[in-house]
Design a protein around this motif. Structure first.
Motif, short mmCIF file in Angstrom:
data_model
loop_
_atom_site.label_atom_id
_atom_site.label_comp_id
_atom_site.label_asym_id
_atom_site.label_seq_id
_atom_site.Cartn_x
_atom_site.Cartn_y
_atom_site.Cartn_z
N SER A 1 0.77 -1.16 -0.06
CA SER A 1 0.26 -0.01 -0.09
C SER A 1 0.97 1.13 -0.17
CB SER A 1 -1.06 0.06 1.16
OG SER A 1 -0.33 -0.33 2.51
N SER B 1 2.33 -2.27 -7.84
CA SER B 1 2.80 -2.24 -6.53
C SER B 1 2.54 -3.68 -5.95
CB SER B 1 1.92 -1.31 -5.52
OG SER B 1 0.55 -1.61 -5.67
N SER B 2 1.46 -4.29 -6.38
CA SER B 2 1.28 -5.59 -5.73
C SER B 2 1.64 -6.67 -6.33
CB SER B 2 -0.47 -5.97 -6.03
OG SER B 2 -0.63 -5.98 -7.46
N GLU C 1 -4.35 5.12 -10.92
CA GLU C 1 -4.44 4.32 -9.63
C GLU C 1 -4.35 2.77 -10.18
OE1 GLU C 1 -7.68 5.08 -6.97
OE2 GLU C 1 -7.36 3.11 -6.09
N GLN C 2 -5.03 2.66 -11.09
CA GLN C 2 -5.25 1.37 -11.67
C GLN C 2 -3.66 0.55 -12.20
OE1 GLN C 2 -8.14 0.96 -14.62
NE2 GLN C 2 -8.25 -1.41 -14.22
N ASN D 1 -1.75 0.18 -8.80
CA ASN D 1 -2.47 -0.91 -8.31
C ASN D 1 -1.77 -2.33 -8.62
OD1 ASN D 1 -3.99 -1.01 -6.19
ND2 ASN D 1 -5.86 -0.79 -7.52
N LYS E 1 2.16 1.79 -3.54
CA LYS E 1 0.98 2.19 -4.41
C LYS E 1 0.86 3.78 -4.11
CE LYS E 1 -3.79 1.93 -4.91
NZ LYS E 1 -5.04 1.32 -4.24
N GLU E 2 0.87 4.35 -2.92
CA GLU E 2 0.61 5.62 -2.56
C GLU E 2 1.77 6.55 -3.27
OE1 GLU E 2 0.17 7.15 1.67
OE2 GLU E 2 -1.36 5.43 1.38
#
Lengths: 481, 467
Positions: free
Chosen positions: B294, B315-316, B308-309, B312, B297-298
């Protein structure tokens, strides 16, 4: 040749060139051939012992560095693994098990050029206190061969007592080194839990047992302890004793020390001969400048019950691996499914082992654990507290090693409760982890009596000093074999 | 209400050695029964030697799942007979005598749903059973002990899930998290296994064991809910029982064994003294913990303005975020993020492909810079990336070998544009009134240059010519 010398005397003689390792080991092997048919101390004799000793002689002659044992012949209880040797635990279950590695005590002794003359007889999986539960037949007491030598390290004590080796290693779960030492008139030592690595010792009740030396003198025990004790990365329970020399100052005596005589261990159930020997021992200790007084440890009365509950629980788990799938004896799997195979395979266990495993399945089981296993753990922790209290007051505790004289082979084997009580004075040290030693004290009606000294955890060095002091007051006759 | 709880077994595949000996934790490459030693075979006289690194990794997992971490942990024996268990007991942890397992209660957010963690325990994996033979008559069971002793964490959740979708979302988050912590490779066969317990309103709890992958876990839970609801609707009581997941038929089957009645006779493992996990060590582990998903991502969103997508996806997946973090500059960050999440993804979607990939961070930098400066079209950048992943050659070599460079020489482009204008008079006319049509002409230029024309320049030149 005189085989009746101590380990330290042996070392001196070989070092000074008065004795060759090969001659001594070869004479020892002859002695085994002569007496062991009667005594049955050995399950196996090392056929390469003489050759190994001659190699050590060569090293000595050529001026190479030689380990501190100088080819000393030692016997090893058959639950301690020696690489490429059969290690049977005196059980048919491990009839064909050849250890692929050395126990830590074995590799340390090998480094110091010890020679292993053979594997010593024992009660099957160390469960017993007479060596009658060996699947290969009992050992006999060299002081009177109609009598049991004690157990479970009976073979170790017999071999040392009857000059079939200079020293031995046994294991002590509830008195298994001290009890046969007392019955055979040798020194038997159970160190502080964790002082000697258990790696390579086949577990019976792993949370309380220790390997321990069986020797002719207290100094010999200190000598062996210097070699085999201390931290071992293979055993996470070992303790660091760096810098301890158990031989140094061993003769400095016990003047001014306070000793508690455990009343619960010298009471009604004690044989009068043993009680009078204990009184004599107390006078001797006082004569050495110590102060002795009566001490009471209340929890002792529950210790045998707690001991058998805990050891059965651990044994049930430790022996579960003997399903004959990966090693064991020849027994084909064809025609069985898993459960029927292992229950059939496990019928090779002897009666005492089966008795304790059944007990071990029951006492910690759901619905019964609270009444038995957890209660036993409570006794253990209360007893430990009491012992630590006692050692605030006393430097040592004293009691007879065994409350009775050696008895005849076959006399008690069918009475498990009577046998269990023979352990009465020794199990406390295992439950609390403290070091204990049995010192040969007297011979009564031709049978040996040993006196047990105990000290607080990690006071092994001090304990050996007290044992040496007591030993110095005693002169014993020679074993009649 | 439907209640689902999970017990997830996760091998610590990134460790060098097994939990109690020095055999390899990664047993997969070995011939059966060759990654074994006296300790993991449970030979008489052997003792377990605790792997300190395993304790540290498991503690890190506990921290990442917001679990309490005790100062001292203890190991217990779970006693039962099974051929894959060399000692016929398993060394594991539990909390019946106080909080002694490596992680206490914790929680993790799955969207807006809070999933509580009951505990985390460190334990040894058993060996593997392999069944051979076609019928029960000639069936034989083979045992491979290579896996025996592999470090495993068991993550136990409260029955907080209400439907299979929440289970799936949780598993996705969990496997990303474990990968990000660099403790496990969830992609390896058998690295993640799970048991589930499922109950519907008014019914008993049913345990499903033996689910070999996360993918099947969701299916098993779904099947079980449907099965229970169907029983319930016909007023047939739902038995409290243990069921097994049949991997081939994708159904749960009653195990009919007395397994649930087994008494494991737990007691303390005396061969492993209580292990201290000091406050200092805990602080150190916390400090060394990799940046969380998280937080990554931020950072991607706020610092580089990445959508954002995209953030996502980036980062994951630790593989992607590591690549991104080691290649981007402030200037090319967005472009690199784009390349990774659109073009690269299809090329490295399995562990094997990732292991074989020859791509280096510098490749990504070169690619992004070439796109930004107009040296490469996006299409050709994608082609070049394919070659890079395959061969590891540097970008300029690939451009010249495959002739991918843009035609950005104005004179040459004008010649081609003139040719197109003369060939497509109708389109040119239309383009004058309808600006959309001009894209058709750009396409024609692209055709003639095999996609190498700089699209921006082509458009400019065309517009000039037509007006």
């Amino acid at each position: 040749m005189n085989l009746k010398i101590s380990a330290l005397e042996y070392v001196e003689e070989v070092k000074n060139g008065n004795l060759s390792a090969e001659d001594f080991v070869s004479e020892t092997i002859d002695r085994i051939k002569n007496v062991d048919e009667k005594l049955h101390a050995f399950l196996q004799v090392n056929s390469k012992a003489i050759e190994q000793a001659s190699q050590i002689d060569k090293k000595i002659k050529s001026g190479d560095k030689v380990g501190s044992c100088f080819g000393m012949p030692i016997s090893i209880k058959d639950n301690i693994c020696i690489k490429h040797s059969k290690t049977t635990c005196a059980s048919k279950m491990l009839e064909k098990f050849v250890a692929p590695y050395d126990a830590t005590v074995i590799s340390r002794l090998k480094e110091q050029d010890a020679v292993f003359v053979g594997k010593a007889n024992m009660d099957e999986f160390a469960m017993g206190l007479t060596t009658e539960f060996s699947a290969y037949g009992p050992s006999r007491n060299p002081w009177n061969t109609d009598y049991v030598p004690g157990g479970s390290s009976g073979g170790s004590a017999v071999s040392v007592s009857a000059f079939e080796c200079v020293a031995s290693l046994g294991s002590d779960t509830g008195g298994s080194v001290r009890n046969p030492a007392s019955f055979c008139s040798t020194v038997g030592y159970k160190p502080t839990y964790g002082l000697i690595s258990r790696f390579g010792l086949i577990s019976y009740a792993n949370s309380i047992e220790q390997i321990g030396p069986v020797t002719r003198t207290v100094k010999d025990t200190a000598f062996l302890l210097n070699i085999i004790s201390g931290l071992d990365s293979h055993d996470n329970t070992t303790i660091d004793n760096t810098g301890q020399d158990y031989l140094a100052d061993i003769d400095s005596g016990i003047e001014g020390k306070k000793i508690g005589i455990i009343q619960e261990m010298a009471g009604e159930g004690t044989d009068p001969e043993v009680r009078s020997a204990t009184n004599d021992a107390v006078s001797k200790l006082e004569g050495l400048g110590a102060t002795c007084e009566d001490a009471s440890i209340d929890m002792v009365k529950y210790s045998v019950a707690a001991y058998y509950t805990i050891t059965a629980t651990e044994a049930g788990s430790n022996l579960a691996r003997y399903d004959n799938l990966r090693y064991g004896y020849d027994f084909p799997v064809e025609g069985f499914e898993f459960n029927s195979y292992i229950s059939k395979a496990r019928t090779k266990f002897g009666p005492e082992v089966i008795r304790r495993m059944i007990l071990g399945g029951f006492v910690p089981s759901a619905g019964h654990a609270g009444k038995y296993f957890l209660k036993a753990l409570k006794v253990k922790s209360k007893l430990t507290k009491e012992i630590h209290e006692a050692f605030k007051k006393y430097d040592y505790l004293v009691a007879p090693t065994v409350p009775v004289l050696p008895f005849k082979i076959g006399e008690k084997i069918d009475d498990p409760i009577a046998l269990f009580l023979v352990d009465f004075n020794t199990v406390m040290s295992n439950l609390t982890g403290i070091p204990s030693i049995s010192v040969p004290f007297t011979i009564s009606k031709g049978l040996p009596i040993g006196i047990q000294l105990m000290a607080n955890n990690n006071e092994d060095k001090s304990l050996l000093r007290s044992a040496r002091a007591l030993e110095s007051t005693v002169k014993l006759p020679e074993v009649p074999i | 209400m439907t209640k689902i709880g999970l017990e997830i077994h996760c091998q610590l595949t990134k460790l060098e050695s097994k939990l109690f000996c020095s055999c390899k934790a990664n047993y997969r490459q070995y011939e059966p029964n060759t990654n074994v030693c006296p300790i993991c075979m449970g030979l008489p006289g052997t003792l377990p030697r605790i792997n300190q690194k395993a304790i540290e990794k498991a503690t890190t997992i506990a921290m990442a799942l917001n679990c309490s971490t005790p100062d001292h942990i203890a190991f217990f024996r779970k006693n039962y007979f099974y051929p894959d268990l060399p000692k016929n007991f398993q060394i594991t942890q539990l909390n019946i005598y106080g909080e002694t397992s490596i992680g206490g209660s914790g929680m993790i957010m799955v969207g807006d749903k809070k999933i509580r963690i009951t505990r985390i325990q460190l334990e040894e994996d058993p060996g593997r059973l392999i069944y051979e033979g076609s019928s029960s008559k000639n069936q034989i069971t083979l045992v491979d002990y290579n896996r025996a002793g592999t470090p495993l964490v068991e993550i136990v959740t409260e029955p907080d899930f209400e439907n299979p979708k929440q289970v799936r979302d949780f598993l996705n988050i969990l496997s990303d998290l474990l990968e990000n912590l660099d403790v496990s490779d969830p992609g390896l066969e058998g690295a993640m296994r799970a048991d589930a317990n499922v109950s519907i309103e008014g019914g008993n709890k049913v345990e499903i064991k033996n689910i070999g992958s996360f993918h099947d876990l969701e299916k098993a839970v779904h099947f079980e809910i449907t099965r229970q609801e169907s029983l319930h609707s016909r007023a047939i009581p739902i038995a409290q029982e243990t069921r097994h997941w049949d991997d081939k038929r994708k159904i749960t089957i009653s195990s009919r064994s007395k397994e649930e009645e087994l008494d494991y006779r737990y007691f303390l493992e005396g061969d492993i003294p209580w292990v201290e996990i000091s406050k200092d060590l805990q602080e150190k582990l916390k400090a060394e913990m990799p940046e969380s998903i998280s937080s990554k991502k931020e950072r991607y969103i706020s610092k580089y303005n990445i959508p954002e997508q995209v953030a996502n996806v980036l980062s994951s997946d630790k593989f992607y975020s590591d690549l991104f973090d080691s290649s981007h500059t402030e200037k090319n960050a967005k472009e690199i993020a784009n390349i990774i999440t659109t073009d690269l993804m299809g090329l490295v979607d399995t562990t094997e492909k990732r292991n074989e990939s020859k791509l280096e961070p510098t490749h990504l930098q070169d690619l992004a810079d070439s796109i930004v400066s107009g040296k490469l079209t996006r299409t050709n950048a994608k082609n070049a990336l394919y070659e890079i992943v395959k061969t590891g050659k540097n970008l300029s070599q690939i451009i010249s070998e495959l002739d991918l460079g843009n035609v950005s020489d104005e004179n040459e482009l004008i010649k081609i544009i003139d040719q197109v204008i003369s060939e497509e008079p109708q389109a040119v006319e239309q383009a004058k009134s309808n600006p959309q049509t001009i894209n058709f002409l750009v396409g024609k230029v692209m055709q003639k240059t095999k996609g190498k024309a700089d699209p921006k320049l082509t458009l400019e030149l065309l517009q000039k010519k037509i007006s």
